[in-house]
Design a protein around this motif. Structure first.
Motif, short mmCIF file in Angstrom:
data_model
loop_
_atom_site.label_atom_id
_atom_site.label_comp_id
_atom_site.label_asym_id
_atom_site.label_seq_id
_atom_site.Cartn_x
_atom_site.Cartn_y
_atom_site.Cartn_z
N ASN A 174 0.82 -1.21 0.00
CA ASN A 174 0.00 0.00 0.00
C ASN A 174 0.85 1.26 0.00
O ASN A 174 0.58 2.23 -0.72
CB ASN A 174 -0.93 0.00 1.22
N TYR A 175 1.92 1.26 0.81
CA TYR A 175 2.78 2.43 0.89
C TYR A 175 3.50 2.67 -0.43
O TYR A 175 3.53 3.81 -0.94
CB TYR A 175 3.80 2.27 2.02
N LYS A 177 2.76 1.63 -3.42
CA LYS A 177 1.86 1.97 -4.52
C LYS A 177 1.69 3.49 -4.59
O LYS A 177 1.55 4.06 -5.68
CB LYS A 177 0.49 1.31 -4.32
N GLU A 178 1.69 4.12 -3.43
CA GLU A 178 1.54 5.58 -3.37
C GLU A 178 2.87 6.30 -3.53
O GLU A 178 2.90 7.52 -3.74
CB GLU A 178 0.91 5.98 -2.01
N ASN A 179 3.96 5.57 -3.44
CA ASN A 179 5.30 6.19 -3.48
C ASN A 179 6.24 5.38 -4.37
O ASN A 179 7.33 4.97 -3.96
CB ASN A 179 5.88 6.29 -2.07
N THR A 180 5.81 5.15 -5.60
CA THR A 180 6.58 4.30 -6.52
C THR A 180 7.96 4.88 -6.83
O THR A 180 8.88 4.15 -7.20
CB THR A 180 5.82 4.11 -7.84
#
Length: 276
Positions: A174-175, A177-180
């Motif tokens: 989840n983390y 995915k937001e901070n690729t």
């Protein structure tokens, strides 16, 4: 990357590793006998392009890079043939052949927890003897979080595996995915730091994958207990990089521990990449 604020700027800023080129008169810099191979820019751009493939996981993309390096390595003294191999790699990626090889690759999930514990137990013992109090305290705090996360398994390797998988599949995923951009920034930083791919391509790649395996594993352990935040990520990346880059024997020690797996050196990076 060894300093928290530098790590924060490098990792969290999506534009941190974007570069532009400027030309200067030849007499500004002293002459250097070192020269890059003629294929340097082509291979570097090819590898960076792989990193930015949108429809593949980071693990898949790292495996594509490894497969590419294995295919071009014998032809570093044959630029024309090396170019042909790059075109072949492009075809193999586009027709999903590399992805099929990745899908059939053995995972590291069965050995991940055991390797992480051995690596951190070994390093924490060595770091306690060095006169780097702040670095040791930060490293020790990460070690304690790893042990805390895995303590619920009571030494059961199958339960340890499930704990790391749970952390990876949920809060870790989840983390990131937001901070690729964080992993991309880190990998490009490592490439530029080591002038990749000019020298020791396979070794630099193999060391990078060991770093990736360890950092991802620790963050997965933390993720099994709670949601990840930026401070967690900076703590793990920066502290690990500080310990790793300021100890000349670090990778030698880690590779000796990894040798216990009895995997071929060319296969080991691909084994460590895939964790599910």
């Amino acid at each position: 990357m060894s300093y928290p604020e530098a790590a924060r700027q490098i990792l969290l800023n999506p534009a941190a590793m974007e570069f532009h080129q400027e030309n200067y008169p030849d007499d500004i810099f002293k002459a250097n006998n070192y020269s890059r191979p003629v294929w340097y820019n082509t291979v570097q751009q090819f590898i960076v392009d792989i990193l930015f493939i949108n429809n593949s996981s980071l693990e898949q993309r790292l495996s594509y890079i490894g497969m590419t390096l294995r295919l071009i390595a014998p032809y570093t003294n044959q630029p024309d043939e090396l170019q042909k191999r790059l075109l072949l790699c492009c075809e193999e990626i586009n027709n999903n052949n590399f992805n099929q090889l990745y899908d059939n690759q053995q995972t590291s999930s069965d050995i991940q927890a055991g390797l992480l514990i051995k690596i951190f137990n070994f390093r924490i013992d060595l770091e306690s003897k060095r006169n780097l109090i702040i670095a040791y305290e930060r490293f020790d705090s990460i070690h304690k979080q790893l042990i805390e996360a895995l303590s619920l398994a009571n030494g059961d390797s199958d339960k340890q595996k499930k704990i790391l998988q749970y952390g990876f599949n949920n809060n870790y995923t989840n983390y990131f995915k937001e901070n690729t951009h964080i992993w991309i920034n880190y990998i490009i930083y490592v490439f530029y730091q080591n002038d990749f791919p000019a020298k020791d391509m396979q070794k630099i790649y193999s060391d990078l994958i060991v770093d990736f395996f360890i950092i991802r594993g620790v963050l997965s352990a933390i993720s099994s207990m709670r949601e990840l935040n930026d401070d967690d990520v900076i703590l793990v990346f920066q502290t690990y990089h500080r310990i790793r880059s300021h100890n000349k024997d670090f990778m030698k020690n880690i590779n000796e521990i990894c040798d216990e797996i009895k995997a071929n050196n060319t296969i080991l990076p691909l084994l460590l990449i895939k964790n599910s």
